[in-house]
Design an enzyme around this catalytic site. Structure first.
Site, mmCIF file in Angstrom:
data_model
loop_
_atom_site.group_PDB
_atom_site.id
_atom_site.type_symbol
_atom_site.label_atom_id
_atom_site.label_comp_id
_atom_site.label_asym_id
_atom_site.label_seq_id
_atom_site.Cartn_x
_atom_site.Cartn_y
_atom_site.Cartn_z
ATOM 1 N N PHE A 1 70.766 165.556 -6.690
ATOM 2 C CA PHE A 1 70.282 166.185 -8.053
ATOM 3 C C PHE A 1 69.692 164.903 -8.712
ATOM 4 O O PHE A 1 70.012 163.982 -9.014
ATOM 5 C CB PHE A 1 71.504 166.326 -8.892
ATOM 6 C CG PHE A 1 71.168 167.024 -9.942
ATOM 7 C CD1 PHE A 1 70.892 168.357 -10.292
ATOM 8 C CD2 PHE A 1 71.194 166.388 -11.221
ATOM 9 C CE1 PHE A 1 70.342 168.789 -11.486
ATOM 10 C CE2 PHE A 1 70.749 166.702 -12.238
ATOM 11 C CZ PHE A 1 70.335 168.077 -12.505
ATOM 12 N N ASP B 1 68.924 156.040 -7.906
ATOM 13 C CA ASP B 1 69.182 156.999 -9.485
ATOM 14 C C ASP B 1 70.441 156.680 -9.915
ATOM 15 O O ASP B 1 71.436 157.317 -9.173
ATOM 16 C CB ASP B 1 68.810 158.150 -9.031
ATOM 17 C CG ASP B 1 69.007 159.387 -10.234
ATOM 18 O OD1 ASP B 1 69.763 158.805 -11.035
ATOM 19 O OD2 ASP B 1 68.664 160.661 -10.109
ATOM 20 N N LYS C 1 71.446 158.897 -19.441
ATOM 21 C CA LYS C 1 72.838 159.101 -19.750
ATOM 22 C C LYS C 1 73.358 158.016 -20.740
ATOM 23 O O LYS C 1 72.943 157.768 -21.843
ATOM 24 C CB LYS C 1 73.730 159.500 -18.755
ATOM 25 C CG LYS C 1 73.184 161.050 -18.113
ATOM 26 C CD LYS C 1 73.837 161.810 -17.039
ATOM 27 C CE LYS C 1 73.484 162.949 -17.006
ATOM 28 N NZ LYS C 1 73.111 163.336 -15.471
HETATM 29 C C1 LIG Z 1 71.621 164.065 -15.222
HETATM 30 C C2 LIG Z 1 70.885 163.458 -13.893
HETATM 31 C C3 LIG Z 1 69.911 163.458 -14.081
HETATM 32 C C4 LIG Z 1 68.843 164.068 -15.217
HETATM 33 O O1 LIG Z 1 69.004 163.726 -16.147
HETATM 34 P P1 LIG Z 1 68.499 164.509 -17.333
HETATM 35 O O2 LIG Z 1 68.656 163.634 -18.651
HETATM 36 O O3 LIG Z 1 69.515 165.840 -17.588
HETATM 37 O O4 LIG Z 1 67.304 165.066 -17.258
HETATM 38 C C5 LIG Z 1 69.062 162.746 -12.933
HETATM 39 N N1 LIG Z 1 69.671 162.218 -11.755
HETATM 40 C C6 LIG Z 1 71.241 162.137 -12.144
HETATM 41 C C7 LIG Z 1 71.973 161.445 -10.810
HETATM 42 C C8 LIG Z 1 71.678 162.819 -12.952
HETATM 43 O O5 LIG Z 1 73.047 162.872 -12.867
#
Ligand SMILES: *Cc1c(COP(=O)(O)O)cnc(C)c1O
Length: 426
Positions: A144, A230, A271
């Site tokens: 994701f 990520d 985040k």
């Molecule tokens: C939440 C998330 C995203 C996307 O972030 P948004 O601010 O919702 O666009 C990408 N990668 C990971 C691992 C995430 O948990």
């Protein structure tokens, strides 16, 4: 402006006027403080999702809110057509904090992932010498990384992907936690990078083998491709290290001498970098990589704005000053022990897994059954908010400002709820 007086009314308004792109639990929240949230009827809940780990510092942390309101009264946005006096100090702060030469500031997580993909491709053509338009990036099953057109092109989730084609080319998907598959995929000379979550959060908190991230780093170096981590959900204290790629290091900053640190070439954050008060994301890399970005090649009107800079600095200070990384590490151990005790008492939960305060329990029922959803509804009744991910898995990720006493109270709620639910089923 209309003020809603009941949860029912608020939900009806969303149902009627908003696109139905989410399936939320029926809790309408109007206030948050620390580890708690309150709904419009005044019922108090423990937050066990933390807005997907954006609110690591707890709701409405006074230091972060203060930084935001002070800056908001002075200057909010200039665009990057001009300089602003917060951007430089923020860029210095964030690059020293994580140990990289340069940062590229953006707003949302998906934008930061897109930014990393662009940097990686350009690096591949200009530095590695891959023929233009031939670059490939290795990604993983069940990943994701967000919801943009390019990112969903390599998603395994059919809801996220179906009928949004044509898709963006240039991604090779392999199974997670599989060193051999990775080395095999790296034989292709046109590979320019590997994009990976150090723990797959959305997929249900999939924790790879102890040495896997280190192996990813080593293989990326061996085959001259960029290792892109990520850490949007796993980073910034959540898993008991400053980053999940820090492994078992307890220090509050980066420390490259640590044997467990799998240093990425490109670090993607979002985040919790703002403590959940403002959309802030960042891509960090060293000069040898970031130098491919030149004026006009990338940008965003809001990226690097002064409010974002002020908020992110305060949010990162809170992580360090309140020792939230250590707290996540210690409370995580207690949480998994309590859940393992529960597993011995009850067949409904088959497994607990996770690191620090990013954990999940696996419900012993068919993946398409609504058991996890119903347990979350029962948890809500008992004053704790959590959400199922992918089938019968419930993710538990409270704010990192939780105390040990509060954590035990939460574990009592979870235990009581699940034992009650399981009796009901018998
Ligand atoms: C939440 C998330 C995203 C996307 O972030 P948004 O601010 O919702 O666009 C990408 N990668 C990971 C691992 C995430 O948990």
């Amino acid at each position: 402006m209309e003020i809603v007086e009941s949860s029912k009314e608020a939900i009806a308004l969303e149902q009627k006027h908003g696109a139905h792109n989410y399936h939320p639990l029926p809790a309408v929240l109007s206030k948050g403080e620390g580890v708690f949230m309150w709904d419009v009827e005044g019922k108090k809940y423990y937050d066990f999702l933390s807005a997907y780990s954006a609110v690591n510092q707890g709701h409405c942390h006074p230091r972060i809110i203060n930084a935001m309101t002070e800056q908001a009264q002075k200057l909010t946005l200039t665009s990057r057509a001009f300089h602003n006096d917060m951007l430089g100090p923020y860029e210095k702060y964030v690059t020293e904090y994580f140990g990289f030469d340069k940062v590229l500031p953006m707003n949302t997580g998906a934008e930061a992932v897109e930014t990393a993909i662009k940097i990686c491709r350009k690096w591949g053509y200009e530095k590695k010498g891959v023929p233009e338009n031939e670059g490939k990036i290795i990604v993983f099953d069940q990943n994701f990384h967000g919801r943009t057109t390019t990112i969903i092109s390599f998603s395994s989730d059919s809801d996220a992907r179906k009928n949004f084609g044509p898709y963006t080319d240039g991604f090779i998907k392999i199974s997670y936690n599989d060193k051999e598959a990775l080395e095999e995929a790296l034989q292709d000379e046109n590979v320019v990078g590997v994009l990976i979550e150090p723990i797959q959060g959305e997929a249900g908190v999939n924790v790879p083998g102890e040495n896997f991230m280190k192996a990813v780093a080593t293989l990326c170096k061996k085959y001259n491709v960029l290792f892109m981590a990520d850490e949007i959900q796993t980073g910034i204290g959540r898993t008991g290290g400053l980053l999940a790629v820090c492994g078992n290091c307890t220090c509050e900053g980066h420390c490259e001498q640590q044997a467990t640190y799998a240093r990425p070439d490109v670090l993607i954050l979002g985040k919790a970098i703002s403590g959940g008060v403002y959309p802030v994301s960042a891509v960090l890399a060293d000069n040898r990589v970031m130098s491919v970005i030149t004026p006009g090649t990338h940008g965003s009107t809001f990226g690097g704005n002064p409010v974002a800079g002020a908020v992110a600095m305060a949010a990162l200070e809170v992580i360090r000053d309140e020792k939230l990384t250590q707290n996540a590490r210690e409370l995580g151990k207690i949480f998994r022990k309590r859940m393992n005790d529960l597993i011995h008492k009850c067949a409904l939960v088959s497994l607990v897994r996770g690191k620090g305060l990013l954990n999940a329990i696996v419900i012993n029922d068919h993946p398409s059954s609504s058991t996890a959803w119903n347990i979350c509804l029962a948890l809500k009744e008992n004053g704790l908010l959590a959400k199922p991910t992918h089938g019968n898995i419930i993710r538990f990720a409270p704010p990192l400002v939780m105390t040990e006493e509060q954590l035990h109270e939460c574990c009592d709620i979870i235990e009581k709820t699940i034992l009650g639910y399981s009796e009901q089923m018998d």
